[in-house]
Design an enzyme around this catalytic site. Structure first.
Site, PDB file in Angstrom:
ATOM      1  N   ASP A   1       1.228 -21.683  16.286  1.00 31.20           N
ATOM      2  CA  ASP A   1       0.979 -21.943  17.569  1.00 31.20           C
ATOM      3  C   ASP A   1      -0.500 -21.311  17.687  1.00 31.20           C
ATOM      4  O   ASP A   1      -1.097 -20.537  17.299  1.00 31.20           O
ATOM      5  CB  ASP A   1       1.691 -20.640  18.359  1.00 31.20           C
ATOM      6  CG  ASP A   1       2.963 -21.018  18.490  1.00 31.20           C
ATOM      7  OD1 ASP A   1       3.556 -22.038  18.200  1.00 31.20           O
ATOM      8  OD2 ASP A   1       4.107 -19.936  18.674  1.00 31.20           O
ATOM      9  N   ILE A   2      -1.431 -22.366  18.657  1.00 34.61           N
ATOM     10  CA  ILE A   2      -2.700 -22.459  18.597  1.00 34.61           C
ATOM     11  C   ILE A   2      -3.291 -22.629  20.262  1.00 34.61           C
ATOM     12  O   ILE A   2      -2.763 -23.293  20.960  1.00 34.61           O
ATOM     13  CB  ILE A   2      -3.083 -23.443  17.985  1.00 34.61           C
ATOM     14  CG1 ILE A   2      -2.921 -23.626  16.324  1.00 34.61           C
ATOM     15  CG2 ILE A   2      -4.717 -23.736  17.933  1.00 34.61           C
ATOM     16  CD1 ILE A   2      -2.827 -24.656  15.648  1.00 34.61           C
TER      17      ILE A   2
END
Length: 253
Positions: free
Chosen positions: A130-131
């Site tokens: 997750d970014i």
């Protein structure tokens, strides 16, 4: 070359399905099992279920709801949410799921992926990242449903997950999640150009054009879709739906 897959990514909270926006607010979608029945009728090829609060709240896996889902589902299933041991994975597979999605627990125990991959094969493990973008336009990795910042470099971490034994990677843009504005194509391309395993783009899909864009310009091997298949349209009510094979074929041709 793999056929491009379009995968409904369904978010679990307790026994219900919800949909988030940028990993923050969430709206109730409906009963998980009833939703599976609808996707069966729509002849979806694959489903992904993510328990978005399991790792953040350090909750045990709700095997009962997973069993109920597997009992109704006609297509391959993947599950992610606080899988912390090989035994957890074994139980998920015994229930009837084909893949496990590992995110938060990999940061403290990368060997978890190695153990599962060595036991079940690389095709059984999806590594998830997750970014979120920084104020200055850079990118940071977050775990525990966007609550814990990690220091790892994104590309290097993707390579580490690949080396550990993931069969594919799920790359989620927190900023794009639930926005209907399209995938972060540049982010996806930075990963696909650095690893050999298939990459699933996630976060922001609102149209078939967005799928075309991330496949052709980001080289994604698969696309996870959320809002587009659980709502009528942006800002409108819940309606479980899925594009016809003809529309998908045209979008991906």
């Amino acid at each position: 070359m793999l056929r491009t897959r379009v995968i409904p990514c369904l978010l679990l909270k307790d026994k219900s399905l919800v949909k988030t926006v940028k990993f923050k607010e969430y709206n109730y979608i409906g009963d998980a099992v009833n939703t599976v029945r609808i996707f069966n009728e729509l002849e979806v090829d694959e489903l992904m279920f993510l328990d978005i609060f399991a790792s953040k709240e350090n909750r045990k896996i709700n095997f009962k709801i997973l069993q109920n889902i597997a009992n109704e589902c006609f297509m391959p299933l993947s599950y992610g949410g606080n899988i912390s041991s090989l035994d957890d994975a074994k139980r998920v597979f015994e229930i009837g799921f084909e893949k496990v999605v590992i995110n938060s627990n990999a940061y403290k125990n990368l060997k978890l992926i190695e153990e599962i991959s060595n036991y079940f094969g690389v095709q059984s493990v999806v590594g998830s990242i997750d970014i979120k973008k920084t104020f200055f336009g850079g990118d940071n990795i977050y775990s525990h449903h966007g609550k814990k910042k990690q220091k790892n470099d994104i590309v290097q971490w993707a390579k580490q997950l690949e080396s550990a034994g993931t069969g594919e990677l799920l790359i989620t843009s927190i900023d794009n999640d639930g926005t209907w504005d399209g995938y972060d194509v540049n982010l996806i391309r930075s990963i696909t150009s650095s690893v050999q395993v298939p990459v699933i783009a996630n976060g922001g899909c609102g149209s078939l054009e967005h799928i075309t864009d991330v496949v052709k310009n980001g080289n994604a091997s698969a696309c996870a879709v959320g809002s587009m298949v659980v709502y009528q349209k942006k800002g409108m009510g819940v309606l479980i739906n899925f594009p016809s094979r003809e529309r998908l074929k045209k979008a991906l041709s």
